[in-house]
Design a protein around this motif. Structure first.
Motif, PDB file in Angstrom:
ATOM      1  N   TYR A  32       0.840  -1.182   0.000  1.00  0.00           N
ATOM      2  CA  TYR A  32       0.000   0.000   0.000  1.00  0.00           C
ATOM      3  C   TYR A  32       0.880   1.239   0.000  1.00  0.00           C
ATOM      4  O   TYR A  32       1.642   1.451  -0.938  1.00  0.00           O
ATOM      5  CB  TYR A  32      -0.975  -0.059   1.184  1.00  0.00           C
ATOM      6  CG  TYR A  32      -1.830  -1.299   1.130  1.00  0.00           C
ATOM      7  CD1 TYR A  32      -1.503  -2.435   1.863  1.00  0.00           C
ATOM      8  CD2 TYR A  32      -2.949  -1.357   0.304  1.00  0.00           C
ATOM      9  CE1 TYR A  32      -2.269  -3.581   1.786  1.00  0.00           C
ATOM     10  CE2 TYR A  32      -3.725  -2.509   0.218  1.00  0.00           C
ATOM     11  CZ  TYR A  32      -3.371  -3.612   0.959  1.00  0.00           C
ATOM     12  OH  TYR A  32      -4.127  -4.763   0.869  1.00  0.00           O
ATOM     13  N   ASN A  33       0.832   2.062   1.025  1.00  0.00           N
ATOM     14  CA  ASN A  33       1.696   3.239   1.045  1.00  0.00           C
ATOM     15  C   ASN A  33       3.163   2.831   1.111  1.00  0.00           C
ATOM     16  O   ASN A  33       3.524   1.867   1.800  1.00  0.00           O
ATOM     17  CB  ASN A  33       1.375   4.119   2.248  1.00  0.00           C
ATOM     18  CG  ASN A  33       0.034   4.792   2.139  1.00  0.00           C
ATOM     19  OD1 ASN A  33      -0.570   4.825   1.058  1.00  0.00           O
ATOM     20  ND2 ASN A  33      -0.463   5.315   3.231  1.00  0.00           N
ATOM     21  N   SER A  96      10.242   2.478   3.493  1.00  0.00           N
ATOM     22  CA  SER A  96       9.174   1.973   4.348  1.00  0.00           C
ATOM     23  C   SER A  96       7.985   1.595   3.481  1.00  0.00           C
ATOM     24  O   SER A  96       7.701   2.266   2.488  1.00  0.00           O
ATOM     25  CB  SER A  96       8.761   3.062   5.349  1.00  0.00           C
ATOM     26  OG  SER A  96       7.624   2.679   6.079  1.00  0.00           O
ATOM     27  N   ASP A  98       3.845  -0.142   3.787  1.00  0.00           N
ATOM     28  CA  ASP A  98       2.722  -0.767   4.484  1.00  0.00           C
ATOM     29  C   ASP A  98       2.209  -1.878   3.589  1.00  0.00           C
ATOM     30  O   ASP A  98       1.896  -1.638   2.424  1.00  0.00           O
ATOM     31  CB  ASP A  98       1.606   0.250   4.744  1.00  0.00           C
ATOM     32  CG  ASP A  98       2.035   1.343   5.681  1.00  0.00           C
ATOM     33  OD1 ASP A  98       1.534   2.474   5.536  1.00  0.00           O
ATOM     34  OD2 ASP A  98       2.880   1.074   6.563  1.00  0.00           O
ATOM     35  N   ARG A 100       0.636  -6.289   3.362  1.00  0.00           N
ATOM     36  CA  ARG A 100       0.054  -7.442   4.021  1.00  0.00           C
ATOM     37  C   ARG A 100       0.435  -8.699   3.260  1.00  0.00           C
ATOM     38  O   ARG A 100       0.589  -8.678   2.033  1.00  0.00           O
ATOM     39  CB  ARG A 100      -1.461  -7.290   4.102  1.00  0.00           C
ATOM     40  CG  ARG A 100      -2.155  -7.292   2.745  1.00  0.00           C
ATOM     41  CD  ARG A 100      -3.591  -6.801   2.798  1.00  0.00           C
ATOM     42  NE  ARG A 100      -4.420  -7.520   3.738  1.00  0.00           N
ATOM     43  CZ  ARG A 100      -5.694  -7.245   3.964  1.00  0.00           C
ATOM     44  NH1 ARG A 100      -6.272  -6.253   3.313  1.00  0.00           N
ATOM     45  NH2 ARG A 100      -6.399  -7.923   4.835  1.00  0.00           N
ATOM     46  N   ILE A 106      -2.398  -5.531   7.932  1.00  0.00           N
ATOM     47  CA  ILE A 106      -1.454  -4.614   7.295  1.00  0.00           C
ATOM     48  C   ILE A 106      -0.397  -4.242   8.335  1.00  0.00           C
ATOM     49  O   ILE A 106      -0.721  -3.814   9.434  1.00  0.00           O
ATOM     50  CB  ILE A 106      -2.176  -3.354   6.773  1.00  0.00           C
ATOM     51  CG1 ILE A 106      -3.180  -3.747   5.684  1.00  0.00           C
ATOM     52  CG2 ILE A 106      -1.167  -2.351   6.225  1.00  0.00           C
ATOM     53  CD1 ILE A 106      -4.030  -2.582   5.188  1.00  0.00           C
ATOM     54  N   ARG A 107       0.838  -4.416   7.951  1.00  0.00           N
ATOM     55  CA  ARG A 107       1.956  -4.093   8.840  1.00  0.00           C
ATOM     56  C   ARG A 107       2.882  -3.123   8.141  1.00  0.00           C
ATOM     57  O   ARG A 107       2.855  -2.959   6.927  1.00  0.00           O
ATOM     58  CB  ARG A 107       2.725  -5.368   9.227  1.00  0.00           C
ATOM     59  CG  ARG A 107       1.903  -6.401   9.960  1.00  0.00           C
ATOM     60  CD  ARG A 107       2.766  -7.557  10.440  1.00  0.00           C
ATOM     61  NE  ARG A 107       1.994  -8.650  10.994  1.00  0.00           N
ATOM     62  CZ  ARG A 107       1.530  -8.684  12.227  1.00  0.00           C
ATOM     63  NH1 ARG A 107       1.754  -7.672  13.049  1.00  0.00           N
ATOM     64  NH2 ARG A 107       0.854  -9.719  12.650  1.00  0.00           N
ATOM     65  N   ASN A 108       3.761  -2.520   8.928  1.00  0.00           N
ATOM     66  CA  ASN A 108       4.769  -1.604   8.391  1.00  0.00           C
ATOM     67  C   ASN A 108       6.106  -2.315   8.329  1.00  0.00           C
ATOM     68  O   ASN A 108       6.508  -2.968   9.292  1.00  0.00           O
ATOM     69  CB  ASN A 108       4.860  -0.366   9.272  1.00  0.00           C
ATOM     70  CG  ASN A 108       5.853   0.642   8.742  1.00  0.00           C
ATOM     71  OD1 ASN A 108       6.810   1.004   9.408  1.00  0.00           O
ATOM     72  ND2 ASN A 108       5.641   1.124   7.533  1.00  0.00           N
TER      73      ASN A 108
END
Length: 120
Positions: A32-33, A96, A98, A100, A106-108
């Motif tokens: 994601y981000n 970095s 984000d 899954r 969802i983790r960083n």
């Protein structure tokens, strides 16, 4: 297991350019981000830029107009084009993301960092 692998750091003269890359990999890993942070000696880690999966980006004031973030979603890769580099940009740059694994939470995640050194 998720890995973020950065590349592209190095030594450059003031006014020069570098391009950093960060590739995310892992089994059925949805990203994601994504973003870039940096940490200079004796200072806290700070956000440089971030970009959503849709391509929306934001920048810290100290890099606006000089740095450009982009990403290739097919490759789960984010790039940071750094132009007009200044000695104060010297830092370890961290990627970095984000993401899954499968349908998990969802983790960083963080890369190992790549050194950018700008000489005056």
């Amino acid at each position: 297991q998720v890995q973020l692998v950065e590349s592209g750091g190095g030594l450059v003269q003031s006014g020069g350019s570098l391009r950093l890359s960060c590739a995310a990999s892992g089994t059925i890993f949805s990203v994601y981000n994504m973003g870039w942070y940096r940490q200079a000696p004796g200072k806290e880690r700070e956000l440089v830029t971030s970009i959503t999966s849709g391509g929306s980006s934001k920048y810290a004031d100290f890099v606006k107009g000089r740095f450009t973030v982009s990403r290739d979603n097919a490759k789960n890769t984010v790039y940071l084009q750094m132009n007009s580099l200044k000695p104060e940009d010297t830092a370890v740059y961290y990627c970095s993301a984000d993401g899954r694994i499968g349908l998990g939470p969802i983790r960083n995640y963080w890369g190992q960092g790549t050194q950018v050194t700008v000489s005056s």
